[in-house]
Design an enzyme around this catalytic site. Structure first.
Site, mmCIF file in Angstrom:
data_model
loop_
_atom_site.group_PDB
_atom_site.id
_atom_site.type_symbol
_atom_site.label_atom_id
_atom_site.label_comp_id
_atom_site.label_asym_id
_atom_site.label_seq_id
_atom_site.Cartn_x
_atom_site.Cartn_y
_atom_site.Cartn_z
ATOM 1 N N CYS A 300 0.787 -1.242 0.000
ATOM 2 C CA CYS A 300 0.000 0.000 0.000
ATOM 3 C C CYS A 300 0.822 1.297 0.000
ATOM 4 O O CYS A 300 0.419 2.256 -0.657
ATOM 5 C CB CYS A 300 -1.044 -0.007 1.104
ATOM 6 S SG CYS A 300 -0.391 -0.299 2.744
ATOM 7 N N ARG A 330 10.405 -9.367 4.651
ATOM 8 C CA ARG A 330 10.398 -8.990 6.070
ATOM 9 C C ARG A 330 11.396 -9.863 6.810
ATOM 10 O O ARG A 330 11.389 -11.085 6.646
ATOM 11 C CB ARG A 330 9.012 -9.203 6.700
ATOM 12 C CG ARG A 330 7.950 -8.338 6.085
ATOM 13 C CD ARG A 330 6.654 -8.438 6.862
ATOM 14 N NE ARG A 330 5.618 -7.670 6.182
ATOM 15 C CZ ARG A 330 4.388 -7.500 6.645
ATOM 16 N NH1 ARG A 330 4.036 -8.058 7.793
ATOM 17 N NH2 ARG A 330 3.506 -6.796 5.972
ATOM 18 N N GLU A 332 12.028 -11.752 9.576
ATOM 19 C CA GLU A 332 11.197 -12.288 10.655
ATOM 20 C C GLU A 332 12.007 -12.901 11.784
ATOM 21 O O GLU A 332 11.498 -13.168 12.863
ATOM 22 C CB GLU A 332 10.197 -13.317 10.114
ATOM 23 C CG GLU A 332 9.137 -12.735 9.168
ATOM 24 C CD GLU A 332 7.998 -12.030 9.911
ATOM 25 O OE1 GLU A 332 8.044 -11.908 11.152
ATOM 26 O OE2 GLU A 332 7.058 -11.576 9.232
ATOM 27 N N ARG A 341 5.454 -18.360 8.035
ATOM 28 C CA ARG A 341 6.107 -17.111 8.443
ATOM 29 C C ARG A 341 7.473 -17.078 7.785
ATOM 30 O O ARG A 341 8.413 -17.699 8.240
ATOM 31 C CB ARG A 341 6.217 -16.992 9.961
ATOM 32 C CG ARG A 341 6.771 -15.617 10.383
ATOM 33 C CD ARG A 341 6.675 -15.387 11.863
ATOM 34 N NE ARG A 341 5.318 -15.306 12.334
ATOM 35 C CZ ARG A 341 4.535 -14.215 12.223
ATOM 36 N NH1 ARG A 341 4.998 -13.121 11.652
ATOM 37 N NH2 ARG A 341 3.324 -14.232 12.680
ATOM 38 N N GLU A 349 -2.425 -7.185 -2.604
ATOM 39 C CA GLU A 349 -2.953 -6.173 -1.712
ATOM 40 C C GLU A 349 -3.923 -5.251 -2.425
ATOM 41 O O GLU A 349 -3.530 -4.405 -3.218
ATOM 42 C CB GLU A 349 -1.838 -5.340 -1.052
ATOM 43 C CG GLU A 349 -2.470 -4.372 -0.050
ATOM 44 C CD GLU A 349 -1.519 -3.756 0.951
ATOM 45 O OE1 GLU A 349 -0.379 -4.221 1.085
ATOM 46 O OE2 GLU A 349 -1.951 -2.788 1.606
ATOM 47 N N ASP A 410 -8.754 -9.215 11.539
ATOM 48 C CA ASP A 410 -7.874 -10.334 11.194
ATOM 49 C C ASP A 410 -8.714 -11.556 10.871
ATOM 50 O O ASP A 410 -9.743 -11.789 11.511
ATOM 51 C CB ASP A 410 -6.969 -10.687 12.385
ATOM 52 C CG ASP A 410 -5.659 -9.904 12.365
ATOM 53 O OD1 ASP A 410 -5.469 -9.063 11.469
ATOM 54 O OD2 ASP A 410 -4.828 -10.137 13.268
ATOM 55 N N GLU A 428 -3.138 -16.172 11.524
ATOM 56 C CA GLU A 428 -3.711 -15.049 10.770
ATOM 57 C C GLU A 428 -3.345 -15.253 9.319
ATOM 58 O O GLU A 428 -2.177 -15.237 8.966
ATOM 59 C CB GLU A 428 -3.135 -13.715 11.267
ATOM 60 C CG GLU A 428 -3.613 -12.547 10.405
ATOM 61 C CD GLU A 428 -2.765 -11.288 10.553
ATOM 62 O OE1 GLU A 428 -2.218 -11.042 11.635
ATOM 63 O OE2 GLU A 428 -2.676 -10.553 9.545
ATOM 64 N N ASN A 431 -5.837 -10.022 6.415
ATOM 65 C CA ASN A 431 -6.478 -8.978 7.214
ATOM 66 C C ASN A 431 -7.152 -7.959 6.322
ATOM 67 O O ASN A 431 -7.019 -7.993 5.095
ATOM 68 C CB ASN A 431 -5.474 -8.317 8.164
ATOM 69 C CG ASN A 431 -4.399 -7.576 7.423
ATOM 70 O OD1 ASN A 431 -4.491 -7.341 6.212
ATOM 71 N ND2 ASN A 431 -3.361 -7.205 8.128
ATOM 72 N N CYS A 456 -6.916 -0.987 3.224
ATOM 73 C CA CYS A 456 -6.273 -2.025 2.431
ATOM 74 C C CYS A 456 -6.519 -3.381 3.073
ATOM 75 O O CYS A 456 -6.991 -3.475 4.196
ATOM 76 C CB CYS A 456 -4.777 -1.767 2.327
ATOM 77 S SG CYS A 456 -3.940 -1.765 3.922
ATOM 78 N N ARG A 463 0.016 -17.846 3.195
ATOM 79 C CA ARG A 463 -0.875 -18.105 4.334
ATOM 80 C C ARG A 463 -2.162 -18.793 3.881
ATOM 81 O O ARG A 463 -2.650 -19.699 4.544
ATOM 82 C CB ARG A 463 -1.202 -16.796 5.059
ATOM 83 C CG ARG A 463 0.011 -16.114 5.685
ATOM 84 C CD ARG A 463 0.235 -16.543 7.122
ATOM 85 N NE ARG A 463 1.494 -16.029 7.647
ATOM 86 C CZ ARG A 463 1.592 -15.019 8.531
ATOM 87 N NH1 ARG A 463 0.500 -14.419 8.985
ATOM 88 N NH2 ARG A 463 2.771 -14.637 8.962
HETATM 89 P P1 ATP Z 1 1.835 -11.232 11.902
HETATM 90 O O1 ATP Z 1 1.168 -10.684 13.125
HETATM 91 O O2 ATP Z 1 1.478 -12.660 11.588
HETATM 92 O O3 ATP Z 1 3.303 -10.939 11.837
HETATM 93 P P2 ATP Z 1 1.372 -8.887 10.459
HETATM 94 O O4 ATP Z 1 0.445 -8.158 11.340
HETATM 95 O O5 ATP Z 1 2.811 -8.549 10.438
HETATM 96 O O6 ATP Z 1 1.197 -10.445 10.683
HETATM 97 P P3 ATP Z 1 0.387 -7.590 8.182
HETATM 98 O O7 ATP Z 1 1.483 -6.621 8.085
HETATM 99 O O8 ATP Z 1 -0.912 -7.145 8.672
HETATM 100 O O9 ATP Z 1 0.807 -8.858 8.996
HETATM 101 O O10 ATP Z 1 0.273 -8.301 6.760
HETATM 102 C C1 ATP Z 1 -0.945 -8.765 6.270
HETATM 103 C C2 ATP Z 1 -0.854 -10.143 5.701
HETATM 104 O O11 ATP Z 1 0.396 -10.402 5.085
HETATM 105 C C3 ATP Z 1 -0.991 -11.219 6.752
HETATM 106 O O12 ATP Z 1 -2.323 -11.442 7.067
HETATM 107 C C4 ATP Z 1 -0.385 -12.398 6.029
HETATM 108 O O13 ATP Z 1 -1.307 -12.924 5.103
HETATM 109 C C5 ATP Z 1 0.749 -11.773 5.258
HETATM 110 N N1 ATP Z 1 2.026 -11.885 5.974
HETATM 111 C C6 ATP Z 1 2.558 -11.008 6.851
HETATM 112 N N2 ATP Z 1 3.757 -11.424 7.293
HETATM 113 C C7 ATP Z 1 3.996 -12.607 6.669
HETATM 114 C C8 ATP Z 1 5.083 -13.534 6.699
HETATM 115 N N3 ATP Z 1 6.160 -13.333 7.438
HETATM 116 N N4 ATP Z 1 4.986 -14.645 5.936
HETATM 117 C C9 ATP Z 1 3.920 -14.859 5.150
HETATM 118 N N5 ATP Z 1 2.869 -14.019 5.082
HETATM 119 C C10 ATP Z 1 2.893 -12.896 5.820
HETATM 120 ZN ZN ZN Z 2 -1.654 -2.067 3.444
HETATM 121 MG MG MG Z 3 4.513 -9.351 11.361
#
Ligand code: ATP
Ligand code: ZN
Ligand code: MG
Length: 497
Positions: A300, A330, A332, A341, A349, A410, A428, A431, A456, A463
């Site tokens: 976004c 990311r 992680e 993850r 998006e 979520d 999750e 979202n 968004c 996932r």
């Molecule tokens: P989480 O709490 O699981 O870390 P987030 O709040 O960081 O998630 P958002 O930034 O809201 O996630 O991202 C929205 C979507 O992107 C999530 O619902 C998921 O589908 C996907 N997503 C986020 N982080 C990851 C990841 N590390 N691996 C795979 N998919 C991801």
């Molecule tokens: Zn967004």
């Molecule tokens: Mg996260």
């Protein structure tokens, strides 16, 4: 609030003979601008430096009075006596006192200043700062930062706000294995080449691609979303505007540009590589710049950037667009697990911009389409919960969840391999947010008449995949009919000996 500023106020000539005029000027100025309990004092220190001491309350912040004092000086004293004042002013000390809502639980520090807190009384003390520093609005942000840090101490360790909105029936899972492990054993997936990345062989690719097709055909196209393609290298100025740079700097993958593409400059690096067949990181560092961008974190921000400064025609509202090409990166770290993850993931998006009413309608329609996918096509056991970062609740932006217009929902799914549905953590898998005017304001996006909001939704293909497979298994014959319409058999893949 109390603001006390002590400065050396340099003069262009000796002020010894005009002291009385200066005293009068200062007391006139003070009468004009100060409130009760505030004062400005002035003393000549040597011949050509004034000692200035400004002490004010909250409305007349001392640092705001300083430029006014200088201006008045030039109109009165400089004009009359030809002695300029304040050029190269030195702020020796600036002390700001303010009340906190709560006593801090532990010490606090911030850049540029000492922070001393006694009970609820906070003092920040700056030494030897420039006038430019005071002009930049840093002071307000430093006060806000101290308050924010104290507040945060009370929220540390408290979980996220979470309120169930809707849940499906229980569904009997086909199996209780971890899909990533099983797919790896079958050779559908391969870990690597670096941390949290995966290589999808044809079988796993077919499943991810089916997920993508379902999201587009069943959710986005029926609602009229238009596809766009964005860059997935995000310059820092975009993240400065969205707040990501202060929000998640420890999660970015950073991008650096070469200092030059002149191979001559790279000659030593090339030669070292040829001889040693290793990467000489010291030599490399000489030829690349410090990062000025990062890999897409969410799509976004760049979409909002594309609307920066624009006025959107009423007939284009609500704007409904989506990106599916930018790959998210990311870092992680410890949280990595399987394909659920990861450090690199594929996400669609959708972003929506429109009036409040339009966005509430978009949310309803999206929820309806998502429900259709998760119930009728995936046949999932899943639920929706209202989750909102505590800081947004705190800021009074989000109150009692479901009745509110802005915030995040979520979507979570039961992962049978993690154990009991009541005790285990659900995943999750996507979202959906409405974020009010936060981003349209940040990027100065306007409409002809309407006031705009935006939102968004993050559709994580990894996932969706892992959720579906964790409940429905890897055998296509056991998949729900709705899903089989999109993928009924898997590609042969490649056999290795
Ligand atoms: P989480 O709490 O699981 O870390 P987030 O709040 O960081 O998630 P958002 O930034 O809201 O996630 O991202 C929205 C979507 O992107 C999530 O619902 C998921 O589908 C996907 N997503 C986020 N982080 C990851 C990841 N590390 N691996 C795979 N998919 C991801
Ligand atoms: Zn967004
Ligand atoms: Mg996260």
């Amino acid at each position: 609030m109390r603001f006390n500023l002590k400065a050396d106020f340099p003069l262009s000539g000796s002020a010894v003979s005009i002291r009385q005029d200066i005293d009068k000027f200062v007391s006139d100025f003070a009468k004009k601008v100060l409130n009760e309990n505030e004062k400005i004092s002035w003393n000549l220190k040597g011949e050509k430096v004034g000692e200035l001491d400004i002490d004010t309350g909250g409305t007349n912040r001392a640092h705001n009075l300083l430029p006014r004092f200088k201006k008045a000086w030039s109109l009165e004293i400089s004009k009359k006596h030809h002695i300029a004042g304040g050029r190269g002013i030195k702020i020796r000390e600036y002390k700001i006192e303010f009340e906190l809502e709560k006593e801090p639980l532990k010490d606090i520090s911030i850049p540029f200043a000492d922070v001393i807190i006694q009970g609820k009384n906070a003092k920040i003390i700056l030494k030897d700062v420039s006038e430019e520093f005071l002009r930049k609005n840093y002071i307000d942000r430093m006060i806000a930062l101290v308050k924010e840090k104290v507040k945060n101490q009370y929220y540390e360790g408290k979980g996220e706000f979470w309120k169930l909105i809707w849940e499906s029936d229980e569904k009997k899972p086909v199996w209780t294995k971890d899909p990533t492990e099983e797919m790896s054993k079958l050779g559908w997936l391969k870990q690597g080449p670096t941390k949290g990345k995966w290589f999808y062989q044809p079988q796993a690719t077919a499943i991810l691609k089916a997920m993508e097709e379902i999201a587009i055909k069943e959710v986005l196209e029926p609602l009229g979303f238009q596809e766009i393609i964005e860059s997935h290298i995000v310059p820092f100025d975009i993240w400065l505007k969205t707040g990501h740079l202060e929000g998640m700097p420890a999660e970015f993958y950073y991008v650096a540009e070469p200092k030059t593409r002149d191979v001559g400059q790279w000659e030593r690096f090339i030669d070292l590589t040829k001889i040693t067949k290793e990467v000489d990181f010291d030599e490399l560092q000489k030829n690349v710049n410090i990062p000025n961008a990062g890999i897409c974190y969410a799509q976004c921000p760049v979409i909002y950037w594309s609307f920066k400064g624009k006025t959107i025609a009423e007939k284009s509202l609500p704007v409904l667009v989506y990106d599916r090409t930018a790959i998210s990166g990311r870092y992680e770290s410890g949280g990595r697990h399987g394909i659920e993850r990861v450090d690199e993931f594929h996400r669609i998006e959708p972003v929506y911009i429109g009036t409040r009413e339009q966005l509430l309608e978009v949310r309803d329609k999206l929820l309806e389409r998502y429900k259709h996918v998760f119930n009728n096509i995936f046949d999932l056991e899943w639920r929706m919960a209202w989750v909102t970062p505590w800081y947004m609740q705190q800021a009074g932006k989000i109150g009692d969840a479901i009745t509110q217009d802005t915030g995040t929902i979520d979507f979570e799914a039961y992962m049978p391999y993690r154990g009991d549905r009541k005790k285990s953590e659900w995943l999750e898998f996507q979202n959906l947010s409405i974020l009010g005017d936060k981003y349209v304001k940040a990027f100065n996006v306007k409409a002809q008449k309407s006031t705009l909001w935006s939102g968004c939704s993050g559709i994580g293909l990894e996932r969706w995949t892992t959720t579906f497979l964790a409940q429905k298994g890897l055998d296509p014959t056991k998949w729900p009919e709705g899903f089989k319409n999109y993928l009924k058999e898997l590609p042969k893949g490649i056999e290795f000996l």
